[in-house]
Motif scaffolding. Structure first.
Motif, short mmCIF file in Angstrom:
data_model
loop_
_atom_site.label_atom_id
_atom_site.label_comp_id
_atom_site.label_asym_id
_atom_site.label_seq_id
_atom_site.Cartn_x
_atom_site.Cartn_y
_atom_site.Cartn_z
N ASP A 1 46.19 33.98 28.73
CA ASP A 1 45.63 35.33 28.58
C ASP A 1 45.44 36.00 29.94
O ASP A 1 45.79 37.17 30.13
N ASP A 2 44.87 35.25 30.90
CA ASP A 2 44.65 35.81 32.23
C ASP A 2 45.99 36.09 32.93
O ASP A 2 46.14 37.12 33.62
N ASP B 1 38.29 43.55 44.85
CA ASP B 1 38.03 44.25 43.59
C ASP B 1 38.06 43.20 42.50
O ASP B 1 39.13 42.75 42.08
N GLU B 2 36.89 42.77 42.07
CA GLU B 2 36.80 41.65 41.13
C GLU B 2 37.51 41.93 39.82
O GLU B 2 37.94 41.00 39.12
N SER B 3 37.65 43.21 39.47
CA SER B 3 38.34 43.54 38.23
C SER B 3 39.83 43.22 38.31
O SER B 3 40.51 43.16 37.27
N ARG B 4 40.35 43.00 39.53
CA ARG B 4 41.77 42.68 39.70
C ARG B 4 42.03 41.19 39.85
O ARG B 4 43.16 40.78 40.11
N ILE B 5 40.98 40.38 39.77
CA ILE B 5 41.14 38.93 39.83
C ILE B 5 40.85 38.36 38.45
O ILE B 5 39.75 38.51 37.94
N TYR B 6 41.84 37.73 37.87
CA TYR B 6 41.70 37.21 36.51
C TYR B 6 41.48 35.70 36.55
O TYR B 6 42.19 34.97 37.24
N GLY B 7 40.50 35.25 35.76
CA GLY B 7 40.24 33.82 35.67
C GLY B 7 39.41 33.28 36.81
O GLY B 7 38.88 34.02 37.64
N TRP B 8 39.25 31.95 36.82
CA TRP B 8 38.60 31.19 37.88
C TRP B 8 37.10 31.45 38.00
O TRP B 8 36.49 31.15 39.03
N GLY B 9 36.49 32.00 36.96
CA GLY B 9 35.05 32.21 37.01
C GLY B 9 34.29 30.90 37.12
O GLY B 9 33.34 30.77 37.91
N PRO C 1 42.93 25.85 42.94
CA PRO C 1 42.94 26.88 41.89
C PRO C 1 43.83 26.42 40.75
O PRO C 1 45.02 26.14 40.96
N PRO C 2 43.30 26.28 39.54
CA PRO C 2 44.13 25.82 38.43
C PRO C 2 45.16 26.87 38.04
O PRO C 2 45.03 28.05 38.42
N ALA D 1 42.12 34.56 46.69
CA ALA D 1 41.43 35.27 45.62
C ALA D 1 40.19 34.51 45.15
O ALA D 1 39.12 35.09 44.93
N LEU D 2 40.32 33.18 45.02
CA LEU D 2 39.17 32.37 44.62
C LEU D 2 38.09 32.39 45.70
O LEU D 2 36.89 32.50 45.39
N ALA D 3 38.50 32.32 46.97
CA ALA D 3 37.52 32.37 48.06
C ALA D 3 36.80 33.72 48.08
O ALA D 3 35.60 33.79 48.36
#
Length: 520
Positions: A426-427, A163-171, A420-421, A207-209
């Protein structure tokens, strides 16, 4: 093969013992110093001493006594943790600077698993020394060290669902990895690409993968996308891994197993191994003893059958011989090679992206290394997982996630490897609020008026410190939020004496006026 594995395990345990002992010695030297966090360092040292007993084989009469040593996954966890503890110790030995802004509030060290910060009193703020913003929380390290001794939890297998809405950042990082995996159609270079994501547990590798797996470029350029969770080394099963992949590709695994068993290359190795065992008197004697024991047991429980005893002895011996040959490393390796060939043929007709999540490469056999190698033109394929991944006329890509950057680079070679940084403030706070709200709802502690959540207001003012103390790690931030959600805010302090005096004076005047009226 077994001796080599045992030797590698013994060497690993020896290295961990030395690292733990050296770290304990370094911490014990500071026992009488004024080192910041000395009490926590002492507790970490005590836990490390207990851990050392779990990685030190006990000898009795010159032989290793049967005991429960630390599992492989826990040893890996310990190996990753020890350098961080050493770094934290060195940080606290360095000269410290006082706060530039003494009025700013600084929470105490926090653990991601239950040690929560509280505001220091104003009298404490002026005497508290500034810790480096990047300093590792000792309470967090203490909890992580204690976790090494805790029983292993049930492994949660990951999936491609996200669910992409639950992953913050790393775009931005997801864009970069997706670009690295897409090879140009008209380029002269190979159409196969590999990339890796490395980082400590809870840093957001999976999450990034997942973001890359559902990225528009991945969907547009790969007709087939396959998610494979490899899992911890204690349960590593290469046969299971390959059969899972083939099953997800739509193959009938029962038929595949029959093809593997009856393949010419496996038959050849099986026959060679049986011949070798028959020519080994010690091995033959061992199998004959097992056959005799089985025959004796069979006669005791089944007296109705009247077959010739010699025939029965021979059939049991042959059966045990075949089983012994079947389990030999050469036969097992040849079976792996056939499975990789079937995988290769299944993938060769289309473009594909495979994500291997949570690879923990133990041993030195190199099975996971260099996934970019094409299969050998001659010989068997059981040596490397990469042989089962086509590098032909269609696009092919592999993304791996693992905890050690060196392991990732050995697998993808010249491919891109990212970490992953740390989550931006904010995120990170969005994640904190989501987990905080969910934990509040689950515990039925949600107030009717969110504006009345004084604890949340306090935390909002401290969010930068909280995120820094969690090292920007998603798992630590989430655990901290869940812990805070279960706390109750402290009651407001009593009003100062100076503020109470005017009210007392007015009450005294009113009482005196009443007395005068009553006398009149």
């Amino acid at each position: 093969m077994a001796e080599q594995v045992e030797s590698n395990e013994s060497e690993q345990l020896k290295q961990l013992q030395e690292q733990v002992q050296n770290l304990c010695d370094a911490m014990e030297k500071e026992v009488d110093s004024n080192l910041p966090g000395r009490d926590d360092l002492e507790k970490i040292c005590e836990v490390l001493k207990e851990i050392k007993g779990k990685i030190t084989p006990v000898l009795k009469d010159g032989e290793i006594e049967e005991q429960q040593l630390l599992p492989l996954s826990k040893r890996e966890e310990l190996g990753n943790l020890l350098p961080t503890i050493g770094h934290a110790l060195e940080q606290r030995k360095q000269p410290r600077r006082r706060r530039r802004e003494p009025e700013a509030e600084h929470p105490a060290d926090m653990s991601s698993a239950g040690c929560y910060p509280c505001k220091p009193r104003p009298s404490q703020q002026q005497s508290k020394l500034q810790e480096d913003d990047e300093a590792v929380s000792l309470k967090l390290l203490l909890r992580l060290t204690q976790n090494v001794l805790e029983p292993e939890q049930y492994y949660e297998w990951t999936t491609s669902y996200v669910d992409e809405s639950r992953i913050y950042g790393w775009g931005k990082e997801a864009d970069e990895v997706a670009d690295a995996l897409v090879a140009p159609e008209d380029g002269e270079k190979s159409l196969f690409r590999a990339a890796g994501i490395a980082g400590v547990h809870g840093s957001g590798k999976t999450a990034l993968a997942q973001k890359v797996f559902v990225h528009d470029k991945a969907k547009d350029n790969f007709a087939l996308r396959l998610w494979v969770c490899v899992g911890p080394p204690d349960s590593e099963d290469r046969f299971g891994l390959l059969y899972r992949m083939l099953d997800n590709l739509g193959l009938d695994t029962a038929k595949v197993e029959g093809i593997v068993h009856n393949s010419n290359v496996v038959k050849k190795h099986r026959d060679d191994e049986e011949a070798r065992i028959r020519n080994d008197p010690a091995k033959v004697a061992e199998i004959q003893k097992k056959a005799a024991d089985m025959m004796k047991h069979k006669e005791e429980i089944d007296t109705k059958k009247k077959k010739n005893k010699e025939e029965q002895d021979g059939s049991i011996f042959d059966q045990l011989l075949k089983e012994e040959a079947e389990e030999s490393p050469e036969v097992q390796k040849s079976k792996i090679g056939v499975l990789l060939y079937i995988l290769h043929m299944s993938l060769s007709k289309t473009s594909y992206l495979i994500v291997f999540d949570d690879i923990r490469a133990y041993g030195d056999d190199g099975w996971y290394s260099n996934l970019t190698l094409p299969p050998p033109p001659e010989g068997e394929w059981g040596d490397r997982l990469g042989y089962g991944l086509p590098k032909g006329k269609h696009r092919g890509a592999v993304l791996v996630t693992c905890r050690k950057e060196d392991d990732a680079r050995s697998m993808v070679r010249t491919g891109r490897v990212v970490r992953p940084p740390r989550l931006r403030l904010d995120d990170a706070w969005k994640l904190f609020r989501r987990e905080y709200d969910q934990a509040k709802d689950a515990a039925n502690k949600r107030t009717k008026d969110d504006d009345g959540d004084m604890l949340l207001k306090e935390l909002e003012e401290m969010k930068a410190e909280i995120v820094n103390k969690c090292l920007g790690l998603p798992v630590a931030i989430a655990e901290a939020a869940k812990g805070f959600a279960l706390l109750q805010p402290l009651p407001d302090a009593s009003p100062p004496v100076e503020e109470a005096k005017p009210a007392a004076a007015e009450e005294s005047k009113a009482a005196a006026a009443d007395d005068v009226k009553s006398q009149n």
